[in-house]
Design a protein around this motif. Structure first.
Motif, PDB file in Angstrom:
ATOM      1  N   TYR A  98       0.915  -1.749  -4.774  1.00 52.68           N
ATOM      2  CA  TYR A  98      -0.359  -1.035  -4.790  1.00 52.68           C
ATOM      3  C   TYR A  98      -1.439  -2.003  -5.238  1.00 52.68           C
ATOM      4  N   SER A  99      -2.678  -1.641  -4.944  1.00 57.63           N
ATOM      5  CA  SER A  99      -3.819  -2.452  -5.363  1.00 57.63           C
ATOM      6  C   SER A  99      -4.521  -1.850  -6.567  1.00 57.63           C
ATOM      7  N   ARG A 100      -4.896  -0.547  -6.456  1.00 65.83           N
ATOM      8  CA  ARG A 100      -5.636   0.098  -7.547  1.00 65.83           C
ATOM      9  C   ARG A 100      -5.004   1.414  -8.012  1.00 65.83           C
ATOM     10  N   SER A 101      -4.214   2.049  -7.154  1.00 69.08           N
ATOM     11  CA  SER A 101      -3.767   3.419  -7.418  1.00 69.08           C
ATOM     12  C   SER A 101      -2.473   3.425  -8.239  1.00 69.08           C
ATOM     13  N   GLU A 102      -2.560   3.030  -9.500  1.00 68.90           N
ATOM     14  CA  GLU A 102      -1.345   2.901 -10.315  1.00 68.90           C
ATOM     15  C   GLU A 102      -0.663   4.245 -10.532  1.00 68.90           C
ATOM     16  N   VAL A 139      13.159  -6.187   4.947  1.00 70.82           N
ATOM     17  CA  VAL A 139      12.118  -5.544   5.756  1.00 70.82           C
ATOM     18  C   VAL A 139      10.793  -5.641   5.026  1.00 70.82           C
ATOM     19  N   LEU A 140       9.763  -6.040   5.755  1.00 72.71           N
ATOM     20  CA  LEU A 140       8.394  -6.061   5.238  1.00 72.71           C
ATOM     21  C   LEU A 140       7.558  -5.106   6.076  1.00 72.71           C
ATOM     22  N   VAL A 141       6.957  -4.137   5.413  1.00 68.30           N
ATOM     23  CA  VAL A 141       6.050  -3.204   6.090  1.00 68.30           C
ATOM     24  C   VAL A 141       4.638  -3.482   5.584  1.00 68.30           C
ATOM     25  N   GLN A 180       1.680  -4.645  -8.680  1.00 71.32           N
ATOM     26  CA  GLN A 180       0.260  -4.580  -8.349  1.00 71.32           C
ATOM     27  C   GLN A 180      -0.142  -5.882  -7.683  1.00 71.32           C
ATOM     28  N   CYS A 181      -0.758  -5.789  -6.518  1.00 67.09           N
ATOM     29  CA  CYS A 181      -1.177  -6.994  -5.791  1.00 67.09           C
ATOM     30  C   CYS A 181      -2.178  -6.606  -4.722  1.00 67.09           C
ATOM     31  N   ASP A 182      -3.309  -7.282  -4.701  1.00 71.33           N
ATOM     32  CA  ASP A 182      -4.283  -7.167  -3.623  1.00 71.33           C
ATOM     33  C   ASP A 182      -3.853  -8.138  -2.533  1.00 71.33           C
ATOM     34  N   VAL A 183      -3.432  -7.607  -1.377  1.00 73.11           N
ATOM     35  CA  VAL A 183      -2.846  -8.470  -0.355  1.00 73.11           C
ATOM     36  C   VAL A 183      -3.845  -9.448   0.261  1.00 73.11           C
ATOM     37  N   SER A 184      -5.130  -9.237   0.038  1.00 71.06           N
ATOM     38  CA  SER A 184      -6.117 -10.192   0.543  1.00 71.06           C
ATOM     39  C   SER A 184      -6.181 -11.457  -0.301  1.00 71.06           C
ATOM     40  N   GLY A 219       0.808  -1.213   0.000  1.00 71.19           N
ATOM     41  CA  GLY A 219       0.000   0.000   0.000  1.00 71.19           C
ATOM     42  C   GLY A 219       0.835   1.254   0.000  1.00 71.19           C
ATOM     43  N   SER A 220       1.889   1.283  -0.844  1.00 68.43           N
ATOM     44  CA  SER A 220       2.831   2.411  -0.783  1.00 68.43           C
ATOM     45  C   SER A 220       2.622   3.437  -1.888  1.00 68.43           C
ATOM     46  N   ALA A 221       1.428   3.459  -2.471  1.00 68.21           N
ATOM     47  CA  ALA A 221       1.146   4.471  -3.495  1.00 68.21           C
ATOM     48  C   ALA A 221       0.959   5.856  -2.893  1.00 68.21           C
ATOM     49  N   THR A 222       0.455   5.928  -1.671  1.00 67.76           N
ATOM     50  CA  THR A 222       0.123   7.217  -1.062  1.00 67.76           C
ATOM     51  C   THR A 222       0.411   7.169   0.433  1.00 67.76           C
ATOM     52  N   GLY A 223       0.279   8.324   1.070  1.00 70.76           N
ATOM     53  CA  GLY A 223       0.224   8.430   2.522  1.00 70.76           C
ATOM     54  C   GLY A 223       1.401   7.833   3.263  1.00 70.76           C
ATOM     55  N   VAL A 224       1.103   7.079   4.307  1.00 69.85           N
ATOM     56  CA  VAL A 224       2.125   6.491   5.161  1.00 69.85           C
ATOM     57  C   VAL A 224       3.024   5.555   4.356  1.00 69.85           C
TER      58      VAL A 224
END
Length: 248
Positions: A35-39, A85-87, A60-64, A11-16
């Motif tokens: 990222y999942s959707r925010s290419e 490291v895995l965040v 691109q990968c949906d972690v669920s 989830g590193s496309a935006t924000g934290v």
């Protein structure tokens, strides 16, 4: 094998997530931007990381989706041969008044638990064999104070983060000493996530009574993630709250 350390931030496309990618790049890491959707936003993160001198794998990968997670880790191993490291930052929610039980549908439960709880487990399980052979071997889960005090965007979100907090402890026991597993638990973050439902003025009012009267910034959380990954070698199974004193 890649000569530089490698960090995967989901989830590193935006924000934290973006802030974490930049901070690790500043420390000399190569970065897997997930990222999942925010290419479009993920490509912006890629550019920012490269500006810090880091190489980037954009995945691109949906972690669920367990199979997709395994494929993502397989690509990291194939391309770079290591993961240090895995965040686990990817997350989702719905903003639902806690009293409105009927609004929390089974579909909402499944999606929130899938991304926020199952996703981190899938990522850790898939990556464990690489993390074990690293001299860092660190997992940091981006959780929430909602998992501690039950105050958050929805009942399902609070439950997912509570589960993530206890899973952090379980995995720390299961994977030590080779892999350390910790969580950072932010309070309100000044980011696009909250701006969906709050104005700047409302966010300022929400945090005005805290001992440190402001929301956290993505960089505040990234600093904590970096500390848990690189700044300590004896901390594991810990929930580090970063909330200006809100839950004190």
């Amino acid at each position: 094998m890649n000569e530089k350390y490698v960090a995967l931030i989901t989830g590193s496309a935006t924000g934290v997530g973006r802030a974490c990618a930049q901070r690790f790049a500043e420390e000399g890491f190569d970065i897997v931007v997930n990222y999942s959707r925010s290419e479009a936003e993920a490509l912006e993160t890629k550019f920012l990381v490269e500006a810090e001198g880091g190489n980037v794998l954009l995945i691109q990968c949906d972690v669920s989706d367990d199979a997709a997670v395994q494929a993502m880790i397989g690509e990291v191993e194939s391309q770079w041969g290591r993961l240090d490291v895995l965040v686990n930052n990817a997350g989702t929610t719905e903003f639902i008044e806690h009293k409105d039980l009927d609004a929390v549908t089974e579909e909402i439960w499944d999606r929130i638990l899938g991304v926020n709880l199952k996703g981190p487990f899938f990522c850790v399980r898939a990556a464990a064999h690489l993390l074990r052979i690293s001299d860092l071997g660190s997992v940091v889960n981006v959780s929430s104070t909602a998992g501690i005090d039950g105050r958050g965007s929805s009942v399902a979100y609070c439950a997912s983060k509570g589960g993530l907090n206890t899973m952090t402890k379980s995995l720390a026991r299961a994977l030590g000493p080779e892999i350390r597993v910790n969580s950072v638990c932010p309070g309100p973050i000044d980011s696009r996530w909250l701006k969906r439902v709050m104005t700047d003025e409302q966010l300022a009012e929400e945090t005005s009574g805290y001992p440190i009267p402001r929301p956290s910034l993505p960089g505040d959380i990234a600093d904590t993630v970096l500390y848990l990954s690189l700044g300590t070698t004896l901390s594991t199974g810990q929930l580090l709250v970063v909330d200006g004193g809100r839950t004190m």
